[in-house]
Scaffold this motif. Structure first.
Motif, PDB file in Angstrom:
ATOM      1  N   SER A   1      -9.382  36.506 -54.990  1.00 50.90           N
ATOM      2  CA  SER A   1      -9.279  35.909 -56.319  1.00 50.90           C
ATOM      3  C   SER A   1     -10.146  36.667 -57.317  1.00 50.90           C
ATOM      4  CB  SER A   1      -9.725  34.446 -56.270  1.00 50.90           C
ATOM      5  OG  SER A   1     -11.125  34.376 -55.995  1.00 50.90           O
TER       6      SER A   1
ATOM      7  N   VAL B   1      -6.818  31.454 -56.505  1.00 46.36           N
ATOM      8  CA  VAL B   1      -7.695  31.165 -57.649  1.00 46.36           C
ATOM      9  C   VAL B   1      -8.920  30.399 -57.135  1.00 46.36           C
ATOM     10  CG1 VAL B   1      -7.924  29.973 -59.876  1.00 46.36           C
ATOM     11  CG2 VAL B   1      -5.754  31.085 -59.257  1.00 46.36           C
TER      12      VAL B   1
ATOM     13  N   SER C   1     -12.555  28.534 -58.667  1.00 42.85           N
ATOM     14  CA  SER C   1     -13.226  28.103 -59.905  1.00 42.85           C
ATOM     15  C   SER C   1     -14.398  27.182 -59.554  1.00 42.85           C
ATOM     16  CB  SER C   1     -12.247  27.381 -60.833  1.00 42.85           C
ATOM     17  OG  SER C   1     -11.693  26.242 -60.194  1.00 42.85           O
TER      18      SER C   1
ATOM     19  N   SER D   1     -16.939  23.970 -60.390  1.00 42.16           N
ATOM     20  CA  SER D   1     -16.712  22.635 -60.927  1.00 42.16           C
ATOM     21  C   SER D   1     -17.381  22.421 -62.278  1.00 42.16           C
ATOM     22  CB  SER D   1     -17.192  21.580 -59.930  1.00 42.16           C
ATOM     23  OG  SER D   1     -18.591  21.731 -59.690  1.00 42.16           O
TER      24      SER D   1
ATOM     25  N   ALA E   1     -15.534  34.028 -59.954  1.00 38.88           N
ATOM     26  CA  ALA E   1     -15.915  32.817 -60.682  1.00 38.88           C
ATOM     27  C   ALA E   1     -17.436  32.827 -60.867  1.00 38.88           C
ATOM     28  CB  ALA E   1     -15.461  31.590 -59.919  1.00 38.88           C
TER      29      ALA E   1
ATOM     30  N   LEU F   1     -17.126  24.500 -55.428  1.00 39.29           N
ATOM     31  CA  LEU F   1     -16.065  25.466 -55.742  1.00 39.29           C
ATOM     32  C   LEU F   1     -14.708  24.902 -55.301  1.00 39.29           C
ATOM     33  CD1 LEU F   1     -17.828  28.730 -54.472  1.00 39.29           C
ATOM     34  CD2 LEU F   1     -17.765  27.832 -56.805  1.00 39.29           C
TER      35      LEU F   1
END
Length: 279
Positions: A270, A163, A165, A167, A273, A179
């Motif tokens: 992943s 995963v 993502s 911030s 994002a 990240l």
């Protein structure tokens, strides 16, 4: 006739018996016949009496047998609770129920001497010594099996979840996107991630244009070499807002816009994002 005028008797001719003699003979014969008949009747009566007596005995014995075999003839009525309690108390208190010393003595005297002799033979010290293990014999110890450690497999799509993502939703002027990368071992066994720059890669695109890739300039986030079952690895990466798709020696600043970042760990990629550069 003789000369003297007498009739001679030579003995061959017998004088006929008189009627009186015949009558007496008939009476004697009748008495004998009557006596024989009486004896016969008495004999028959005695014989039939014996036969009848035996039949009567059989009948009486059969009657007694049938009477004694009547169902529940010897069955006693079920005692009440008080009767059974008193009976139990009397039985437990009655000393006659316990074996008397004379009975025990007679039982021991009537026991087979050969059995007592064999019992004495088994009680001898020689038999006991032979049954015990020798002191020199050492017990065999079975070695405990060495637990086999589970051999770690390579972390892949079947046992790892990756995963990536951002911030925050957007970044203004002077803010570098941060990240967060997580990779989790979802299996029941450990798995390996070789510590190689090519095994953890961050890739950033904008539409169809390639913008940035960590493998281009060998810039890779730190990666653990092995993940235990259920272990979560975490790595933070900060993008300096540079474009390196033209080479490491031709870096350029990016323009504001929408960008998409993905992380690939040991071949597992992943979901993208989104990164918004607003200024």
């Amino acid at each position: 006739m003789s000369e003297n005028g007498y009739e001679e008797f030579n003995g061959s001719e017998a004088a006929e018996p008189s009627s009186e003699v015949y009558r007496r003979r008939r009476i004697v014969a009748a008495l004998i016949a009557l006596l024989a008949i009486l004896l016969l009747i008495w004999g028959l009566t005695w014989v039939f009496g014996k036969i009848g007596g035996s039949n009567d005995d059989n009948a009486s014995s059969a009657a007694s047998t049938s009477e004694s075999s009547e169902p529940f003839d010897s069955f006693s009525a079920r005692p009440s609770e008080s009767d059974s309690a008193s009976a139990d108390a009397s039985e437990s208190a009655d000393p006659s129920d316990s074996a008397s010393p004379s009975d025990e003595a007679s039982a021991s005297e009537s026991a087979d001497p050969s059995a007592s002799a064999s019992a004495e033979a088994t009680d001898t010290p020689e038999a006991t010594d032979s049954a015990t293990p020798s002191e020199s014999a050492e017990p065999t110890q079975t070695p405990e099996p060495t637990p086999t450690e589970a051999q770690p497999l390579a972390c892949g799509a079947s046992n790892m979840n990756v995963v990536l993502s951002a911030s925050q939703p957007s970044y203004g002027k002077g803010q570098n996107p941060s990240l967060a990368l997580t990779y989790t071992n979802t299996s029941q066994n450990p798995c390996d991630i070789p510590a190689d720059a090519q095994n953890v890669v961050i890739n950033i695109t904008s539409g169809s244009a390639q913008v940035y890739n960590t493998a281009t300039c060998q810039v890779s986030p730190a990666a653990v070499a092995q993940l235990a079952p259920g272990q979560v690895g975490q790595t933070a990466f900060t993008w300096d807002r540079k474009l390196n798709s033209l080479g490491c020696n031709n870096l350029r600043d990016i323009q504001p816009g929408y960008y998409w970042a993905t992380a690939t760990v040991n071949g597992v990629t992943s979901e993208p994002a989104r990164i918004i550069i607003s200024g």
